[in-house]
Write a protein that holds these residues in place. Structure first.
Motif, short mmCIF file in Angstrom:
data_model
loop_
_atom_site.label_atom_id
_atom_site.label_comp_id
_atom_site.label_asym_id
_atom_site.label_seq_id
_atom_site.Cartn_x
_atom_site.Cartn_y
_atom_site.Cartn_z
N ARG A 4 41.97 42.08 52.55
CA ARG A 4 42.36 42.58 51.21
C ARG A 4 42.47 41.49 50.28
O ARG A 4 42.29 41.69 49.13
N ALA A 5 43.42 40.64 50.56
CA ALA A 5 43.99 39.48 49.53
C ALA A 5 42.82 38.77 49.20
O ALA A 5 42.74 38.52 47.71
N LEU A 6 41.80 38.35 49.79
CA LEU A 6 40.55 37.77 49.46
C LEU A 6 39.89 38.58 48.56
O LEU A 6 39.28 38.03 47.32
N ASN A 7 39.57 39.74 48.77
CA ASN A 7 38.79 40.76 47.87
C ASN A 7 39.70 40.74 46.50
O ASN A 7 39.03 40.83 45.55
N ARG A 8 41.04 41.00 46.44
CA ARG A 8 41.88 40.99 45.51
C ARG A 8 41.66 39.77 44.54
O ARG A 8 41.61 39.77 43.41
N GLU A 9 41.63 38.58 45.17
CA GLU A 9 41.47 37.34 44.63
C GLU A 9 40.17 37.33 43.72
O GLU A 9 40.11 36.82 42.53
N LEU A 10 38.99 37.58 44.45
CA LEU A 10 37.71 37.30 43.78
C LEU A 10 37.43 38.48 42.81
O LEU A 10 37.00 38.06 41.88
N ASP A 11 38.03 39.50 42.89
CA ASP A 11 38.08 40.58 41.99
C ASP A 11 38.69 40.06 40.81
O ASP A 11 38.10 40.54 39.48
N ALA A 12 40.01 39.64 41.14
CA ALA A 12 40.79 39.11 39.80
C ALA A 12 40.11 38.18 38.94
O ALA A 12 39.99 37.80 37.57
N ALA A 13 39.64 36.85 39.78
CA ALA A 13 38.87 35.87 39.24
C ALA A 13 37.94 36.26 38.37
O ALA A 13 37.57 36.04 37.25
N ARG A 14 36.98 37.34 38.92
CA ARG A 14 35.78 37.79 38.26
C ARG A 14 36.00 38.66 36.96
O ARG A 14 35.29 38.34 35.85
N ASP A 15 37.06 39.29 36.93
CA ASP A 15 37.33 40.02 35.75
C ASP A 15 38.24 39.83 34.76
O ASP A 15 38.17 39.86 33.72
N ALA A 16 39.20 38.84 35.36
CA ALA A 16 40.45 38.42 34.20
C ALA A 16 40.44 36.93 34.38
O ALA A 16 41.41 36.49 33.28
N GLY A 17 40.06 36.33 35.23
CA GLY A 17 40.46 34.95 35.22
C GLY A 17 39.51 34.03 34.68
O GLY A 17 38.39 34.25 33.85
N PRO A 18 39.55 32.65 34.95
CA PRO A 18 38.49 31.63 34.35
C PRO A 18 37.37 31.93 34.59
O PRO A 18 36.25 31.35 33.84
N GLY A 193 31.39 30.26 44.17
CA GLY A 193 30.18 30.72 45.49
C GLY A 193 30.40 32.09 46.17
O GLY A 193 29.46 32.80 46.28
N ALA A 194 31.60 32.41 46.34
CA ALA A 194 31.98 33.55 47.00
C ALA A 194 31.59 34.80 45.95
O ALA A 194 31.00 35.67 46.41
N ILE A 195 32.02 34.66 44.80
CA ILE A 195 31.49 35.82 43.81
C ILE A 195 30.01 35.89 43.62
O ILE A 195 29.65 37.10 43.72
N VAL A 196 29.54 34.76 43.77
CA VAL A 196 27.92 34.74 43.64
C VAL A 196 27.38 35.45 45.02
O VAL A 196 26.72 36.41 44.92
#
Length: 289
Positions: A4-18, A193-196
């Motif tokens: 769950r934490a991994l998914n939150r991190e990836l979604d946050a990075a994709r939508d609002a992070g660098p 890479g995980a987001i890809v």
């Protein structure tokens, strides 16, 4: 780190992070079609052939691989259908995925030709290692090997100054590769890479393994699924085997974490030495189209 934490991190990075300013290559429609066919209870080789044949360059690449020294056929295959019949549907899918991945990233191919060769070798090594173990999906391992470092060319394509960061990351002794990336860009190739992988609808365990492939504390984290931890450990061994083949003398990550990966998978150092010899002709036969 929990899933769950991994998914939150990836979604946050994709939508609002660098990462939101980095162009993530969309999943090609041909791969979507291929994934839909593979999701069927009994994938139709003829439908896979139609998908492969929809792109002339992809069809040619498939036939080229089928005729390479990796498979040592007495008679060369002449068509996509022959290639699929010889290779099998799932191995064909792995080859097509690799082709689509390489062509989705718009960067001077001469700059990263060696990168794709190493990625292909890692993919083959991961499948070879998985083949010596019980209950592992060889095709998932192959796909994982292709995507582990895909964040690097994506960042080269879309992040200003990243080429200089790469040079610095490989030279620094006082911090890790991903620490240098984060210091310069507030993200790293494992996250990208995980987001890809997630964008391309790859299996969840591949997405999480790509994200964690430099985080060896995950091997002892019970919150991380066993399959993900196995992929992380297998990839580290595969990278070591590829580095040995390519003559890389300094392998800081392997020197620090290699023993942990071997212990986790219950693999002896003598087995790794055997694989060095077994994989030599496989690595030499790698072609990238």
């Amino acid at each position: 780190m929990s899933i769950r934490a991994l998914n939150r991190e990836l979604d946050a990075a994709r939508d609002a992070g660098p990462v939101k300013d980095i162009v993530i290559p969309p999943c090609p429609q041909l791969l979507v079609q291929l994934q839909e066919e593979l999701a069927q209870a009994d994938p139709n080789p003829q439908r896979v052939a139609e998908i492969a044949g929809a792109d002339v360059a992809m069809a040619a690449a498939l036939i080229k691989v089928a005729n390479s020294s990796l498979y040592a056929r007495r008679e060369p295959v002449q068509s996509v259908v022959q290639a699929i019949n010889m290779l099998g549907v799932k191995p064909t899918a792995s080859i097509l995925t690799g082709f689509l991945l390489r062509n989705a990233i718009r960067i001077d191919p001469t700059l990263i030709e060696h990168f794709w060769e190493s990625s292909t070798r890692r993919s083959l090594a991961m499948a070879h290692i998985a083949g010596q173990m019980y209950g592992l999906d060889l095709d998932v391992c192959k796909t994982c090997g292709l995507f582990f470092h895909v964040g690097i060319p994506v960042m080269l394509q879309g992040v200003r100054g990243y080429s200089g960061t790469l040079v610095e990351a490989m030279a620094r002794q006082d911090r890790t590769f991903v620490q240098t990336e984060n210091a310069a860009h507030r993200t790293d190739h494992a996250v990208v890479g995980a987001i890809v992988a997630k964008t391309w609808r790859l299996p969840a365990e591949v997405v999480y393994a790509v994200r964690l492939h430099h985080d060896f504390s995950s091997l002892t984290d019970s919150h991380v699924p066993l399959g993900v931890r196995q992929l992380v450990a297998i990839a580290a061994i595969a990278d070591h085997l590829v580095a040995r083949h390519e003559g890389v003398k300094e392998q800081r990550e392997w020197e620090k974490h290699g023993a942990l990966c071997l212990d986790f998978l219950q693999i002896g150092a003598e087995e790794v030495e055997t694989w060095v010899d077994e994989l030599y002709p496989v690595f030499e036969g790698v072609i990238v189209s």
